[in-house]
Scaffold this active site. Structure first.
Site: not given
Length: 164
Positions: A66, A98, A144, A117-118
């Site tokens: 990954e 933005y 993900k 991912i946290e």
């Protein structure tokens, strides 16, 4: 005109204490921690800017493949702020850009490598809160869709909400 009023700080104060005292005397918060805490109730009443489905190709994950090959991540944000002045003035300087936020998120996720991912979501939230003073809080949803679990799925995601 009379004499100018001069304020005197204690002679034995450290430079940090002098800075904090000087800020207090002008009515400014001495440090970021001196700012009022934003509660979830405050966020429920705040104005919101939504950014949905920002796609970023980055290298995050527990597995070496990954990190080496990279994969797609999808970011959705809710930016909590007071947008009254921007709405009245029609001036971008009174709001949160933005477009700039999207590029900052893209850069953050590309320049850092997280196993979880946290942790990536925490990194995005922390960066946005540190760069945009007008933010009261931010909700980050990080998806993900190509998670390597060996079974069909639409996406895996985490969602966090952070305030000042």
């Amino acid at each position: 005109m009379g004499k100018k009023h001069q304020k005197h700080l204690p002679e034995n104060a450290t430079p940090v204490e002098n800075a904090e005292l000087a800020c207090r005397e002008t009515g400014l918060p001495a440090t970021r921690t001196a700012l009022a805490r934003v509660t979830h109730e405050d966020l429920s009443r705040a104005d919101k800017i939504h950014i949905d489905g920002l796609e970023v190709f980055a290298n995050h994950g527990v597995y070496a493949e990954e990190n080496a090959l990279g994969q797609k991540f999808v970011v959705s944000l809710t930016l909590y702020a007071d947008l009254h002045a921007a709405g009245r003035s029609d001036d971008l300087a009174a709001s949160i850009d933005y477009g700039k936020v999207c590029h900052d998120v893209d850069t953050c996720l590309r320049e850092h490598t997280f196993k979880l991912i946290e942790a990536a979501a925490e990194g995005v939230a922390a960066q946005l809160l540190s760069r945009y003073d007008a933010l009261l809080g931010v909700r980050v949803r990080l998806e993900k869709p190509w998670a390597p679990i060996g079974l069909p799925l639409t996406t895996v995601s985490v969602e966090i909400e952070r305030t000042r």
